[in-house]
Scaffold this motif. Structure first.
Motif, PDB file in Angstrom:
ATOM      1  N   TRP A 183      50.096 -62.289   6.990  1.00  0.00           N
ATOM      2  CA  TRP A 183      49.393 -61.069   6.582  1.00  0.00           C
ATOM      3  C   TRP A 183      48.548 -60.533   7.720  1.00  0.00           C
ATOM      4  N   TRP A 210      51.828 -57.591   2.030  1.00  0.00           N
ATOM      5  CA  TRP A 210      50.937 -56.488   2.413  1.00  0.00           C
ATOM      6  C   TRP A 210      51.220 -55.220   1.627  1.00  0.00           C
ATOM      7  N   THR A 212      48.821 -51.372   1.692  1.00  0.00           N
ATOM      8  CA  THR A 212      47.627 -50.828   2.315  1.00  0.00           C
ATOM      9  C   THR A 212      46.426 -51.251   1.493  1.00  0.00           C
ATOM     10  N   PRO A 213      45.491 -52.000   2.096  1.00  0.00           N
ATOM     11  CA  PRO A 213      44.439 -52.637   1.295  1.00  0.00           C
ATOM     12  C   PRO A 213      43.527 -51.649   0.587  1.00  0.00           C
ATOM     13  N   ARG A 214      43.169 -52.007  -0.645  1.00  0.00           N
ATOM     14  CA  ARG A 214      42.185 -51.257  -1.439  1.00  0.00           C
ATOM     15  C   ARG A 214      40.800 -51.895  -1.345  1.00  0.00           C
ATOM     16  N   ASP A 218      42.843 -57.890  -0.532  1.00  0.00           N
ATOM     17  CA  ASP A 218      43.870 -57.254  -1.370  1.00  0.00           C
ATOM     18  C   ASP A 218      45.257 -57.657  -0.877  1.00  0.00           C
ATOM     19  N   ARG A 219      45.575 -58.912  -1.062  1.00  0.00           N
ATOM     20  CA  ARG A 219      46.893 -59.424  -0.696  1.00  0.00           C
ATOM     21  C   ARG A 219      47.748 -59.557  -1.957  1.00  0.00           C
ATOM     22  N   SER A 251      42.345 -61.739  -3.651  1.00  0.00           N
ATOM     23  CA  SER A 251      42.544 -60.584  -4.541  1.00  0.00           C
ATOM     24  C   SER A 251      41.243 -60.247  -5.259  1.00  0.00           C
TER      25      SER A 251
END
Length: 281
Positions: A183, A210, A212-214, A218-219, A251
Motif C-alpha cells: 500500500w 488502495w 483514494t484515501p478518505r 483507509d485501506r 480502517s
C-alpha cells in the motif's frame, strides 16, 4: 484451498478485537502467522499470551512495537524525545525477542520536527545501527518501513524503497532490513525494479489495497482496489522471499470502516484476494 505461500494477518487488521480474540479467530480461519501489535499485549501476561500463539498453531511474522518511530508522528506523538523513543524500542526488543526468534521488529522514521528529511535519515541510520546490534544479540531483526507519500512529514521522512535501502545500508547492520508494504510503495517509479534491488533485505511483506484515501487510515481488502498485486507479488517472489505475506489493513474515520463490519469476513476475503493475485502472477 491450500495456499502456495504462508498467509499472515496483522493484529492492526482486527484492531477492535482483543489479542485473545485475534489468536482464536486467526487459527479458526486457517491463518499461518500473526503480526503481533505490542499495544494489545498485557505486560503482566506476556509469556501466557505468547504461548497462546504457539498453542493455536500460529507463528509470528513480525512485531509492531508500542513506540515504533524514531521521531514523533501523528499516530504516535509520545514520548517526544528521540532518546526516550529509542529506549522504548530497545525495551520492546528486550521484552519480546525471546518469544519471537528470527522475527523482524517493524519500525519507521517518524516525522522530523523541522521537516529535515536528510537529517532524519542520518539519525535513523545511526540509531538503527545500534538497535540492529541489540536485535542481533537477542536473535531478532529490525525492519524499516517506507510509508506512502501521503504520510511524509506526518508519519515518515522516507517514502520509497530506495530511500529505505539507503538508510539500511548506512546502518551498517546485517540485522536491519526492509518492511515492504505494498500500500505504501506501489506508486513508486520502477517499483518492481526497486523490489529486485531490495533482494534478500526484504524481511517482511504487508498487503492490502488502495482507493483514494478518505482518511489517514483507509485501506481495503486485497483485490478490491487499484494496486497491481500480481506484479508486486511476482517481483517479491523472484527475490527469493519466503516469509509470510501479511494482511495489514487500517480502517478509521470512514463511513464504511471495515472495523465496523465482519472482521472474520475481512480475513477470508483478504486471503482469497491475495490468492487470486498470486495465481494471476
Amino acid at each position: 484451498m491450500d495456499l502456495p505461500f504462508r498467509f499472515g494477518v496483522s493484529a492492526f487488521t482486527t484492531m477492535p478485537w482483543s489479542f485473545e480474540r485475534d489468536v482464536a479467530h486467526y487459527a479458526q480461519a486457517g491463518v499461518d502467522a500473526i503480526e503481533v501489535v505490542e499495544a494489545k499485549l498485557d505486560d503482566d501476561r506476556l509469556a501466557e499470551q505468547m504461548d497462546a500463539i504457539t498453542a493455536a498453531g500460529l507463528t509470528i511474522s513480525g512485531v509492531q512495537p508500542r513506540v515504533r518511530t524514531f521521531f514523533a508522528s501523528r499516530m504516535m506523538p509520545d514520548p517526544p524525545a528521540l532518546e526516550d523513543r529509542v529506549a522504548a524500542l530497545r525495551g520492546t526488543i528486550e521484552r519480546l525477542a525471546k518469544f519471537a526468534p528470527g522475527v523482524p521488529f517493524i519500525t519507521n522514521t517518524g516525522a522530523h520536527p523541522k521537516g529535515d528529511m536528510a537529517e532524519a535519515m542520518r539519525v535513523v541510520a545511526r540509531e538503527l545501527g545500534e538497535l540492529g546490534r541489540i536485535a542481533a544479540d537477542h536473535g531478532v531483526l529490525m525492519a524499516l518501513e517506507p510509508l506512502n507519500p501521503s504520510s511524509v512529514n506526518v508519519e515518515s521522512a522516507i517514502w520509497t524503497i530506495d530511500q529505505a535501502l539507503d538508510v539500511i545500508h548506512d546502518s551498517g547492520s546485517g540485522a536491519v532490513g526492509l518492511c515492504l508494504d505494498y500500500w505504501n510503495i506501489w506508486q513508486q517509479d520502477d517499483v518492481e525494479g526497486a523490489i529486485a534491488r531490495a533482494g534478500d533485505r526484504i524481511f517482511t511483506v504487508q498487503a492490502s489495497d488502495w482507493r483514494t484515501p478518505r482518511s489517514f487510515a483507509d485501506r481495503i481488502v486485497p483485490g478490491d482496489g487499484e494496486i497491481p498485486l500480481d506484479r508486486l507479488l511476482a517481483a517479491t517472489h523472484a527475490t527469493g522471499y519466503d516469509r509470510p505475506y501479511v494482511i495489514e489493513i487500517f480502517s478509521n474515520d470512514v463511513a464504511d470502516s471495515l472495523y465496523d463490519g465482519d472482521l472474520d469476513a475481512v480475513i477470508t476475503r483478504s486471503r482469497d484476494g491475495l490468492a487470486r493475485a498470486w495465481m494471476a502472477a
